[in-house]
Structures are given as structure tokens and as C-alpha cells.
Enzyme design. Structure first.
Site, PDB file in Angstrom:
ATOM      1  N   HIS A 118      -2.388  49.603 -37.645  1.00  0.00           N
ATOM      2  CA  HIS A 118      -2.834  50.646 -36.723  1.00  0.00           C
ATOM      3  C   HIS A 118      -3.817  50.001 -35.739  1.00  0.00           C
ATOM      4  O   HIS A 118      -4.511  49.051 -36.083  1.00  0.00           O
ATOM      5  CB  HIS A 118      -3.538  51.721 -37.565  1.00  0.00           C
ATOM      6  CG  HIS A 118      -3.924  52.963 -36.826  1.00  0.00           C
ATOM      7  ND1 HIS A 118      -5.052  53.036 -36.036  1.00  0.00           N
ATOM      8  CD2 HIS A 118      -3.366  54.198 -36.786  1.00  0.00           C
ATOM      9  CE1 HIS A 118      -5.157  54.269 -35.548  1.00  0.00           C
ATOM     10  NE2 HIS A 118      -4.142  54.990 -35.987  1.00  0.00           N
ATOM     11  N   ASP A 168      -6.915  48.971 -45.219  1.00  0.00           N
ATOM     12  CA  ASP A 168      -6.932  50.200 -44.435  1.00  0.00           C
ATOM     13  C   ASP A 168      -6.144  51.239 -45.226  1.00  0.00           C
ATOM     14  O   ASP A 168      -4.914  51.202 -45.266  1.00  0.00           O
ATOM     15  CB  ASP A 168      -6.302  49.931 -43.066  1.00  0.00           C
ATOM     16  CG  ASP A 168      -6.152  51.197 -42.235  1.00  0.00           C
ATOM     17  OD1 ASP A 168      -6.469  52.293 -42.740  1.00  0.00           O
ATOM     18  OD2 ASP A 168      -5.706  51.087 -41.077  1.00  0.00           O
ATOM     19  N   GLN A 214      -3.544  55.806 -44.777  1.00  0.00           N
ATOM     20  CA  GLN A 214      -2.275  56.459 -45.117  1.00  0.00           C
ATOM     21  C   GLN A 214      -1.957  56.408 -46.610  1.00  0.00           C
ATOM     22  O   GLN A 214      -0.869  56.813 -47.009  1.00  0.00           O
ATOM     23  CB  GLN A 214      -1.117  55.813 -44.343  1.00  0.00           C
ATOM     24  CG  GLN A 214      -1.163  56.053 -42.846  1.00  0.00           C
ATOM     25  CD  GLN A 214      -1.079  57.522 -42.469  1.00  0.00           C
ATOM     26  OE1 GLN A 214      -0.661  58.362 -43.264  1.00  0.00           O
ATOM     27  NE2 GLN A 214      -1.494  57.830 -41.266  1.00  0.00           N
ATOM     28  N   LYS A 252      -7.287  63.060 -43.118  1.00  0.00           N
ATOM     29  CA  LYS A 252      -5.921  62.792 -43.570  1.00  0.00           C
ATOM     30  C   LYS A 252      -5.779  63.037 -45.067  1.00  0.00           C
ATOM     31  O   LYS A 252      -4.746  62.737 -45.662  1.00  0.00           O
ATOM     32  CB  LYS A 252      -5.531  61.344 -43.236  1.00  0.00           C
ATOM     33  CG  LYS A 252      -5.392  61.118 -41.727  1.00  0.00           C
ATOM     34  CD  LYS A 252      -5.002  59.705 -41.392  1.00  0.00           C
ATOM     35  CE  LYS A 252      -4.852  59.568 -39.874  1.00  0.00           C
ATOM     36  NZ  LYS A 252      -4.579  58.185 -39.460  1.00  0.00           N
ATOM     37  N   CYS A 271      -0.224  54.902 -32.370  1.00  0.00           N
ATOM     38  CA  CYS A 271      -1.349  53.943 -32.451  1.00  0.00           C
ATOM     39  C   CYS A 271      -0.940  52.681 -33.209  1.00  0.00           C
ATOM     40  O   CYS A 271      -1.743  52.111 -33.950  1.00  0.00           O
ATOM     41  CB  CYS A 271      -2.581  54.554 -33.111  1.00  0.00           C
ATOM     42  SG  CYS A 271      -3.200  55.985 -32.270  1.00  0.00           S
TER      43      CYS A 271
HETATM   44  C1  LIG Z   1      -5.128  57.332 -38.817  1.00  0.00           C
HETATM   45  C2  LIG Z   1      -5.211  55.912 -39.153  1.00  0.00           C
HETATM   46  C3  LIG Z   1      -6.360  55.174 -38.870  1.00  0.00           C
HETATM   47  C4  LIG Z   1      -7.527  55.733 -38.126  1.00  0.00           C
HETATM   48  O1  LIG Z   1      -8.025  56.872 -38.732  1.00  0.00           O
HETATM   49  P1  LIG Z   1      -9.060  57.808 -37.949  1.00  0.00           P
HETATM   50  O2  LIG Z   1      -9.150  58.989 -38.817  1.00  0.00           O
HETATM   51  O3  LIG Z   1      -8.436  58.103 -36.618  1.00  0.00           O
HETATM   52  O4  LIG Z   1     -10.326  57.062 -37.826  1.00  0.00           O
HETATM   53  C5  LIG Z   1      -6.381  53.855 -39.262  1.00  0.00           C
HETATM   54  N1  LIG Z   1      -5.354  53.295 -39.918  1.00  0.00           N
HETATM   55  C6  LIG Z   1      -4.233  53.979 -40.203  1.00  0.00           C
HETATM   56  C7  LIG Z   1      -3.131  53.295 -40.960  1.00  0.00           C
HETATM   57  C8  LIG Z   1      -4.124  55.308 -39.829  1.00  0.00           C
HETATM   58  O5  LIG Z   1      -3.011  55.974 -40.119  1.00  0.00           O
END
Ligand SMILES: *Cc1c(COP(=O)(O)O)cnc(C)c1O
Length: 441
Positions: free
Chosen positions: A162, A239, A242, A265, A404
Site C-alpha cells: 500500500h 503492515d 488488512q 478497518k 492506493c
Molecule cells: C488501508 C491500508 C493502509 C492505511 O490505513 P489507514 O487507515 O488509511 O491509515 C495501509 N496498508 C494497507 C495494506 C491498507 O489496506
């Protein structure tokens, strides 16, 4: 801090209702007979959905079919009510002030830290609250990696990151003369571990890698990648934006050094997220934001910081957000992350099966790999925005765009896709609605 206030637990009421509803009838326990009402871990799906008021909305004259869960999930009543109760009865600034409300707010905030830690198998002192995964990743880059970088050092990412896990690294690379290296993925969207091993060179200082790709839904082999990097003494950040709300996550098992995720999320409020850092790592970081809350003593000459995690939380944070996030994570834990994973796997399998037989539909990254939450598709001859718009007319919310993750999509030769993404509260009927919508294009 004394606990002067025991708030009534609205969750107890939900639990009681769940327990009663569970025995309302056999429908929720017979997947074959009543696929549409199959539940999650023995809880009928209608009971779950009733917890989410927005799922009863109508859009363009149709019942809302919310399949944009990779962008953000919806909130259950217990989270909405918990935030309202915090503002109605507990709000004050935290960690300061010798009054009762300050104690209530501080208790609620620190309780939220413990709950967040427990959710991913961490210690409470290993959780830093941030605005979301984005801010958490920026914090790792600026506080834990940048101070150790020299010209020519390498930061290893993967091809499916991302933008939030690319841009902060570019920023500190530019400032220090370090460079970004990118481990490729194969045509199935799977990390090429052999390449990865080769790319953890003696110049590699840090690895940052997504757990689940938000563009393709494919899952990275985190444990293997961490083991490879650690053999060369290179720390790894995951990260988890997800993965946190979709599969069971235990940071001790993953053995990663950092893990970042967003509240919004994972059924929680926007503007709150968490960074897990191993205690030994957090101790080694230099705060990149200064201000109130993070200090122990300040003179004009110098400042003594609080110990971690508070030294990384400068200023007044999102207290209500943290409290709401903890309630969301409690809700997920109550249903059970294994049950949620099983439910979402079944929904995804059904979706992929349907997409396979939908004329003109292709799936980016092929049919083979496991998908978590999201799947990216193209409809032959129809621009993605038109597909998204047509589905919206049917009340179906999906994302159309680059998600993104532009470098990741370009790896697969596309600039954008249509991306439906699932949560456990979705139904097989909703997937049928999506498939019908796609077939009617
Ligand atoms: C949504 C997302 C982010 C960023 O999350 P925010 O809530 O916008 O800060 C980073 N990495 C992944 C894989 C995402 O799906």
C-alpha cells in the site's frame, strides 16, 4: 490510578441477546439448507447484522450491499454506544489532573491499550496508539529506522505494498541516502521467498511488508520472511491493515518486530490505530514528535521523555477512538477470529466460484491463491468506474480505482480494478446480488 468508576457493560446485554438468539431455530446451524442465513460460529447471521445499524440502509432505492470492507468496515452498535457513553460520562484529558473524570478517562484509555494488546497477543506496554496504520508506519520509519540509516543502506519492501508502506520509506531514504529495494511477487501474487532471501543483503537494514495485500487479497508468508530477515539480524515491520480484522493474528507467533493496523478497518472508529513494537525495539526509538504527554521533565535546555509507549504519543490523542477501538476488538474476540476467518473463507470461495462462471470477468492474480477480504477484477470492455457506478445503482458498494497500491497493480499490467471486499457480516445473498449485477453489465 484508582478505578473510581465501574461503567455498566452494554456488551453483557449483547451477549445475552446472542445467547438467546442462538437457540431461536436451527436455520443458523444448517449451512446446506439455508445457506443465506448461515451464521458465524453458531450465531445466526441476522443476529450479527442487526448489530450493525448501517447495514439496514437503503441506497438508490435498494437495500445496501456493502462490499467495500477493505477500505473501511462498518460499526456495531456496541462501538457506537461505547463512544457515546465515553463522551456522556467519562470524558476528560488523561494522565493529568487530580480529579475523578481524569481518572475515568485515563482508566478507559489504558484499558483500551490492554485490550488492543490482548487482541494481537502483545504486552500492554508494547502498544502505541496512532491515527491509523499510516501514522504507525510513519512512526516506525522516523523513530526506529531513520536514525540508524547510512547512505547505501537498503530498506526492503514487496511489490504489493500500500502507498502507506512505500512513501514514508521513500521519504527517509531520500533524507539519508538509503535506497528502497523491492522483492517481486509471482503471477499468483505470492511473495518470491527465494528472491526475498537473496535481497536481505548485508546492506539491508529493515524490512517492511504487508500481511495481506489490499489490492489482490493475497497473503504474505510473514513467519518465513521474518525468520529469513532475523537470521541476518534485520528487523521486520508488518503492515496489518488488512489482516487484523480478518484472520487471527498473534505477534509473538509471527515474531515480527512491529505490526501496524487501523481501527476503522476493524469495526472501530476512524482516526485511531495501533502500532505494536517489541518492548526491546520500542526502548530503542527516538520520538519524532514532541509535546505534552510524552515528557517526564522539561527545561529549555533539555527534556526527559516518558518510557515507551507514552513517549511516542505526543499531545492529546484520540481517547474516545481508543475506547471505541477496544470495544470493537472485544466484539471481534467474542465472535472469535477463527470463526470469522472460517466465515469469510466460505464467502470468498463462493464469490470466486461465481466470478469464474461470470462471462467477461477476470481476476487479477489468477484463480489459484487464497484471498483474504479483497479480490480485484476486470470486466472485459467496460471501464472500472462504469462497473462501480452500475453496481452502485443496484445499491452495491465496491471500490473502483488503484486502491492506493499503484506499483502492485502495474506489476499485473493494470492501472485500476474493481475490488469487492468482504466482512463476516456479508451474506451469500449479497454475493449473489453482486454476481447478478456483474452478469447484467
Ligand atoms: C488501508 C491500508 C493502509 C492505511 O490505513 P489507514 O487507515 O488509511 O491509515 C495501509 N496498508 C494497507 C495494506 C491498507 O489496506
Amino acid at each position: 490510578m484508582t478505578r473510581g468508576f465501574e461503567p455498566p457493560d452494554p456488551f453483557a446485554a449483547t451477549l445475552e441477546r446472542l445467547a438467546n438468539d442462538m437457540w431461536d431455530g436451527p436455520a443458523g446451524r444448517e449451512p446446506g439448507a439455508a445457506r443465506g442465513s448461515m451464521g458465524v460460529g453458531g450465531i445466526p447471521i441476522d443476529t450479527i447484522r442487526a448489530d450493525f445499524p448501517i447495514l439496514s440502509e437503503r441506497v438508490n432505492g435498494r437495500p445496501l450491499v456493502f462490499l467495500d470492507n477493505a477500505a473501511t468496515t462498518q460499526r456495531p452498535n456496541c462501538v457506537i454506544e461505547r463512544v457515546a457513553r465515553y463522551y456522556s460520562r467519562e470524558h476528560s484529558n488523561i494522565h493529568r489532573g487530580a480529579h475523578a473524570l481524569a481518572a475515568r478517562a485515563t482508566d478507559a484509555y489504558e484499558d483500551a491499550r490492554r485490550e488492543t494488546a490482548a487482541f494481537i497477543g502483545a504486552g500492554a506496554d508494547e502498544i502505541v496508539f496512532a491515527r491509523g496504520a499510516t501514522e504507525a508506519l510513519n512512526l516506525v520509519a522516523h523513530s526506529f529506522v531513520k536514525p540508524y540509516l547510512k547512505p547505501g543502506d537498503e530498506i526492503l519492501l514487496t511489490a504489493l505494498e500500500h502507498h502507506a508502506n512505500i512513501v514514508p520509506w521513500q521519504m527517509i531514504a531520500r533524507e539519508t541516502g538509503a535506497r528502497i529495494t523491492v522483492c517481486p511477487v509471482d503471477d499468483d501474487g505470492q511473495l518470491m521467498l527465494g528472491e526475498f532471501e537473496r535481497m536481505v543483503t548485508p546492506r539491508a537494514r529493515f524490512v517492511s511488508i504487508t500481511h495481506v495485500s489490499n489490492a489482490l487479497g493475497t497473503v504474505m508468508p510473514i513467519r518465513e520472511a521474518v525468520a529469513i530477515a532475523h537470521r541476518r539480524h534485520v528487523p521486520v515491520c508488518v503492515d496489518g491493515a488488512q489482516s487484523a480484522a480478518h484472520i487471527p493474528v498473534n505477534v509473538e507467533e509471527l515474531d515480527c518486530d512491529f505490526y501496524a493496523f487501523s481501527g476503522h478497518k476493524a469495526l472501530g472508529p476512524t482516526g485511531i490505530g495501533a502500532l505494536y513494537g517489541k518492548a526491546s525495539m520500542l526502548e530503542r526509538g527516538a520520538p519524532y514528535q514532541g509535546g505534552g504527554n510524552m515528557i517526564e521533565d522539561v527545561t529549555f535546555e533539555s527534556t526527559r521523555y516518558q518510557p515507551a509507549p507514552r513517549r511516542f504519543e505526543a499531545g492529546t490523542g484520540n481517547i474516545a477512538g481508543a475506547v471505541g477501538l477496544a470495544e470493537a476488538l472485544r466484539y471481534l474476540r467474542r465472535i472469535g477470529m477463527e470463526e470469522i476467518e472460517r466465515r469469510e473463507d466460505a464467502l470468498m470461495e463462493y464469490l470466486l466460484e461465481g466470478l469464474r462462471s461470470a462471462p467477461g470477468v477476470s481476476v487479477v492474480g489468477g484463480w489459484r491463491p487464497r484471498r483474504v477480504c479483497a479480490v480485484s477484477l476486470k470486466v472485459d470492455g467496460i471501464p472500472d468506474a462504469r462497473v462501480g457506478g452500475a453496481l452502485d445503482q443496484l445499491g452495491i458498494a465496491v471500490r473502483a480505482g488503484h486502491h492506493c497500491a499503484q506499483p502492485g497493480l502495474r506489476r499485473f499490467g493494470v492501472e485500476s480494478t474493481v475490488r469487492p471486499s468482504l466482512s463476516f457480516y456479508n451474506t451469500f445473498d449479497e454475493i449473489d446480488a453482486l454476481l447478478d449485477g456483474l452478469k447484467g453489465m
